[in-house]
Scaffold this motif. Structure first.
Motif, PDB file in Angstrom:
ATOM      1  N   ILE A 103       4.574  -5.379   2.648  1.00 41.03           N
ATOM      2  CA  ILE A 103       5.874  -4.893   2.177  1.00 41.03           C
ATOM      3  C   ILE A 103       5.731  -3.462   1.656  1.00 41.03           C
ATOM      4  O   ILE A 103       6.547  -2.593   1.963  1.00 41.03           O
ATOM      5  CB  ILE A 103       6.456  -5.835   1.096  1.00 41.03           C
ATOM      6  CG1 ILE A 103       6.919  -7.148   1.739  1.00 41.03           C
ATOM      7  CG2 ILE A 103       7.599  -5.163   0.339  1.00 41.03           C
ATOM      8  CD1 ILE A 103       7.245  -8.244   0.745  1.00 41.03           C
ATOM      9  N   ILE A 104       4.682  -3.224   0.896  1.00 42.35           N
ATOM     10  CA  ILE A 104       4.446  -1.890   0.325  1.00 42.35           C
ATOM     11  C   ILE A 104       4.107  -0.868   1.407  1.00 42.35           C
ATOM     12  O   ILE A 104       4.643   0.238   1.421  1.00 42.35           O
ATOM     13  CB  ILE A 104       3.313  -1.931  -0.725  1.00 42.35           C
ATOM     14  CG1 ILE A 104       3.726  -2.774  -1.922  1.00 42.35           C
ATOM     15  CG2 ILE A 104       2.913  -0.520  -1.158  1.00 42.35           C
ATOM     16  CD1 ILE A 104       2.578  -3.133  -2.864  1.00 42.35           C
ATOM     17  N   THR A 105       3.223  -1.229   2.302  1.00 49.30           N
ATOM     18  CA  THR A 105       2.690  -0.247   3.252  1.00 49.30           C
ATOM     19  C   THR A 105       3.476  -0.130   4.554  1.00 49.30           C
ATOM     20  O   THR A 105       3.317   0.853   5.269  1.00 49.30           O
ATOM     21  CB  THR A 105       1.215  -0.568   3.585  1.00 49.30           C
ATOM     22  OG1 THR A 105       1.141  -1.876   4.166  1.00 49.30           O
ATOM     23  CG2 THR A 105       0.347  -0.498   2.348  1.00 49.30           C
ATOM     24  N   GLU A 106       4.308  -1.122   4.863  1.00 54.66           N
ATOM     25  CA  GLU A 106       5.008  -1.105   6.144  1.00 54.66           C
ATOM     26  C   GLU A 106       6.520  -1.234   6.044  1.00 54.66           C
ATOM     27  O   GLU A 106       7.252  -0.555   6.764  1.00 54.66           O
ATOM     28  CB  GLU A 106       4.505  -2.261   7.027  1.00 54.66           C
ATOM     29  CG  GLU A 106       3.036  -2.218   7.336  1.00 54.66           C
ATOM     30  CD  GLU A 106       2.547  -3.515   7.963  1.00 54.66           C
ATOM     31  OE1 GLU A 106       3.378  -4.269   8.522  1.00 54.66           O
ATOM     32  OE2 GLU A 106       1.339  -3.776   7.899  1.00 54.66           O
ATOM     33  N   ASP A 107       7.003  -2.135   5.177  1.00 56.43           N
ATOM     34  CA  ASP A 107       8.408  -2.534   5.230  1.00 56.43           C
ATOM     35  C   ASP A 107       9.350  -1.633   4.442  1.00 56.43           C
ATOM     36  O   ASP A 107      10.274  -1.048   4.986  1.00 56.43           O
ATOM     37  CB  ASP A 107       8.583  -3.968   4.726  1.00 56.43           C
ATOM     38  CG  ASP A 107       7.872  -4.992   5.585  1.00 56.43           C
ATOM     39  OD1 ASP A 107       7.317  -4.623   6.628  1.00 56.43           O
ATOM     40  OD2 ASP A 107       7.841  -6.172   5.192  1.00 56.43           O
ATOM     41  N   VAL A 108       9.113  -1.571   3.125  1.00 58.24           N
ATOM     42  CA  VAL A 108      10.066  -0.880   2.250  1.00 58.24           C
ATOM     43  C   VAL A 108       9.988   0.619   2.513  1.00 58.24           C
ATOM     44  O   VAL A 108       8.905   1.195   2.580  1.00 58.24           O
ATOM     45  CB  VAL A 108       9.774  -1.210   0.772  1.00 58.24           C
ATOM     46  CG1 VAL A 108      10.768  -0.507  -0.144  1.00 58.24           C
ATOM     47  CG2 VAL A 108       9.832  -2.717   0.546  1.00 58.24           C
ATOM     48  N   LEU A 161       5.541  -3.150  -8.977  1.00 57.62           N
ATOM     49  CA  LEU A 161       4.489  -2.491  -8.208  1.00 57.62           C
ATOM     50  C   LEU A 161       5.004  -2.074  -6.833  1.00 57.62           C
ATOM     51  O   LEU A 161       4.753  -0.949  -6.386  1.00 57.62           O
ATOM     52  CB  LEU A 161       3.279  -3.421  -8.055  1.00 57.62           C
ATOM     53  CG  LEU A 161       2.167  -2.886  -7.156  1.00 57.62           C
ATOM     54  CD1 LEU A 161       1.417  -1.770  -7.857  1.00 57.62           C
ATOM     55  CD2 LEU A 161       1.225  -4.012  -6.749  1.00 57.62           C
ATOM     56  N   ILE A 162       5.717  -2.975  -6.184  1.00 59.69           N
ATOM     57  CA  ILE A 162       6.273  -2.670  -4.862  1.00 59.69           C
ATOM     58  C   ILE A 162       7.164  -1.433  -4.941  1.00 59.69           C
ATOM     59  O   ILE A 162       7.033  -0.510  -4.140  1.00 59.69           O
ATOM     60  CB  ILE A 162       7.037  -3.887  -4.292  1.00 59.69           C
ATOM     61  CG1 ILE A 162       6.054  -5.004  -3.952  1.00 59.69           C
ATOM     62  CG2 ILE A 162       7.865  -3.488  -3.070  1.00 59.69           C
ATOM     63  CD1 ILE A 162       6.717  -6.356  -3.701  1.00 59.69           C
ATOM     64  N   GLU A 163       8.056  -1.409  -5.918  1.00 58.12           N
ATOM     65  CA  GLU A 163       8.949  -0.258  -6.088  1.00 58.12           C
ATOM     66  C   GLU A 163       8.145   1.021  -6.310  1.00 58.12           C
ATOM     67  O   GLU A 163       8.354   2.030  -5.644  1.00 58.12           O
ATOM     68  CB  GLU A 163       9.891  -0.470  -7.282  1.00 58.12           C
ATOM     69  CG  GLU A 163      10.937  -1.517  -7.073  1.00 58.12           C
ATOM     70  CD  GLU A 163      12.008  -1.101  -6.097  1.00 58.12           C
ATOM     71  OE1 GLU A 163      12.403   0.076  -6.064  1.00 58.12           O
ATOM     72  OE2 GLU A 163      12.451  -1.990  -5.349  1.00 58.12           O
ATOM     73  N   GLY A 164       7.223   0.961  -7.259  1.00 57.07           N
ATOM     74  CA  GLY A 164       6.466   2.159  -7.620  1.00 57.07           C
ATOM     75  C   GLY A 164       5.591   2.683  -6.500  1.00 57.07           C
ATOM     76  O   GLY A 164       5.616   3.881  -6.180  1.00 57.07           O
ATOM     77  N   LEU A 165       4.820   1.809  -5.883  1.00 57.71           N
ATOM     78  CA  LEU A 165       3.920   2.281  -4.823  1.00 57.71           C
ATOM     79  C   LEU A 165       4.680   2.743  -3.582  1.00 57.71           C
ATOM     80  O   LEU A 165       4.246   3.680  -2.912  1.00 57.71           O
ATOM     81  CB  LEU A 165       2.903   1.200  -4.453  1.00 57.71           C
ATOM     82  CG  LEU A 165       1.757   0.995  -5.439  1.00 57.71           C
ATOM     83  CD1 LEU A 165       0.784  -0.066  -4.931  1.00 57.71           C
ATOM     84  CD2 LEU A 165       1.009   2.291  -5.720  1.00 57.71           C
ATOM     85  N   THR A 166       5.807   2.101  -3.287  1.00 53.40           N
ATOM     86  CA  THR A 166       6.563   2.561  -2.113  1.00 53.40           C
ATOM     87  C   THR A 166       7.200   3.922  -2.377  1.00 53.40           C
ATOM     88  O   THR A 166       7.264   4.757  -1.470  1.00 53.40           O
ATOM     89  CB  THR A 166       7.639   1.541  -1.675  1.00 53.40           C
ATOM     90  OG1 THR A 166       8.447   1.208  -2.788  1.00 53.40           O
ATOM     91  CG2 THR A 166       7.012   0.290  -1.107  1.00 53.40           C
ATOM     92  N   ILE A 167       7.635   4.147  -3.593  1.00 56.71           N
ATOM     93  CA  ILE A 167       8.174   5.478  -3.933  1.00 56.71           C
ATOM     94  C   ILE A 167       7.065   6.520  -3.814  1.00 56.71           C
ATOM     95  O   ILE A 167       7.262   7.583  -3.208  1.00 56.71           O
ATOM     96  CB  ILE A 167       8.809   5.482  -5.343  1.00 56.71           C
ATOM     97  CG1 ILE A 167      10.103   4.672  -5.328  1.00 56.71           C
ATOM     98  CG2 ILE A 167       9.071   6.917  -5.820  1.00 56.71           C
ATOM     99  CD1 ILE A 167      10.677   4.394  -6.708  1.00 56.71           C
ATOM    100  N   HIS A 168       5.903   6.218  -4.350  1.00 54.18           N
ATOM    101  CA  HIS A 168       4.774   7.154  -4.237  1.00 54.18           C
ATOM    102  C   HIS A 168       4.428   7.394  -2.770  1.00 54.18           C
ATOM    103  O   HIS A 168       4.211   8.531  -2.356  1.00 54.18           O
ATOM    104  CB  HIS A 168       3.550   6.610  -4.977  1.00 54.18           C
ATOM    105  CG  HIS A 168       3.630   6.769  -6.447  1.00 54.18           C
ATOM    106  ND1 HIS A 168       2.684   7.419  -7.181  1.00 54.18           N
ATOM    107  CD2 HIS A 168       4.573   6.365  -7.338  1.00 54.18           C
ATOM    108  CE1 HIS A 168       3.015   7.411  -8.457  1.00 54.18           C
ATOM    109  NE2 HIS A 168       4.163   6.766  -8.573  1.00 54.18           N
ATOM    110  N   ARG A 169       4.346   6.313  -1.990  1.00 51.60           N
ATOM    111  CA  ARG A 169       4.001   6.440  -0.571  1.00 51.60           C
ATOM    112  C   ARG A 169       5.031   7.290   0.166  1.00 51.60           C
ATOM    113  O   ARG A 169       4.684   8.136   0.984  1.00 51.60           O
ATOM    114  CB  ARG A 169       3.921   5.053   0.078  1.00 51.60           C
ATOM    115  CG  ARG A 169       3.514   5.094   1.547  1.00 51.60           C
ATOM    116  CD  ARG A 169       3.394   3.703   2.148  1.00 51.60           C
ATOM    117  NE  ARG A 169       4.578   2.889   2.090  1.00 51.60           N
ATOM    118  CZ  ARG A 169       5.582   2.968   2.963  1.00 51.60           C
ATOM    119  NH1 ARG A 169       5.551   3.819   3.952  1.00 51.60           N
ATOM    120  NH2 ARG A 169       6.625   2.178   2.835  1.00 51.60           N
ATOM    121  N   ALA A 170       6.294   7.096  -0.168  1.00 53.94           N
ATOM    122  CA  ALA A 170       7.361   7.798   0.542  1.00 53.94           C
ATOM    123  C   ALA A 170       7.451   9.276   0.158  1.00 53.94           C
ATOM    124  O   ALA A 170       7.778  10.111   0.998  1.00 53.94           O
ATOM    125  CB  ALA A 170       8.692   7.114   0.275  1.00 53.94           C
TER     126      ALA A 170
END
Length: 190
Positions: A103-108, A161-170
């Motif tokens: 979810i973190i690395t692919e979906d969101v 964590l999902i929210e935070g890491l996906t924002i960082h990744r994006a």
């Protein structure tokens, strides 16, 4: 003498059937928001993008607030549906942890459009508490999906964590190593 014979009235134009117009307006609204932001979204821009008469906007929606609410609700539901499907498809704790990483690395925020729409919704909800019901419902659905595999406290931490890491990744300019997500999920679920 004038001809007084009967002349039929001109034929009326057939009414255009457009049962998907409301949905097309909602989808066009999301595209306009993704391109111009909430502040740059107008009835005229949405009507043009949806290829509908401007009057259709007020026929289907009481105003821009209702249109934004419908569009963002539909967007949040679409993302939450995918999240729920991903979590429901796995069995066992290890598979659930791998699903969270995916979810973190692919979906969101898989696309720039989704990133922009999510942040526009967050900004709108931060400024207008009337939109927080959309973000709260979205977060509640995410936590419930996570609670199929983790206790409520862990589910809440994973959701953050999902929210935070996906924002960082994006938003980060450097590529992200998926092992960061694996490590973080492992630490929270230990």
């Amino acid at each position: 003498m004038a001809d007084t014979s009967y002349q039929p009235a001109p034929a009326r134009r057939a009414r255009r059937s457009d049962p998907d117009r409301r949905e097309r307006i909602i989808q066009a609204c999301l595209e306009v928001i993704a391109e111009a932001g909430v502040a740059g979204t107008t009835h005229r821009k949405v009507a043009t993008a949806a290829d509908v008469p401007l009057g259709s906007m007020t026929y289907h929606f009481d105003g821009m607030d209702e249109l934004l609410r419908e569009a963002f609700t539909q967007f949040a539901d679409t993302v939450a549906d995918a999240f729920e499907r991903r979590m429901a498809a796995v069995e066992g704790r290890e598979a659930a942890k791998a699903a969270v990483v995916a979810i973190i690395t692919e979906d969101v925020f898989g696309t720039q459009r989704d990133l922009v729409l999510t942040h526009e919704l967050y900004t709108l909800a931060a400024r207008d508490s009337g939109f927080r019901d959309i973000t709260n419902a979205w977060m509640a659905r995410s936590r419930r999906a996570l609670e199929q595999h983790f206790d409520p406290a862990t589910a809440r931490l994973l959701d953050a964590l999902i929210e935070g890491l996906t924002i960082h990744r994006a938003l980060d300019t450097e590529p992200h190593d998926p092992s960061t997500a694996v490590d973080a999920v492992g630490r929270i679920t230990a």
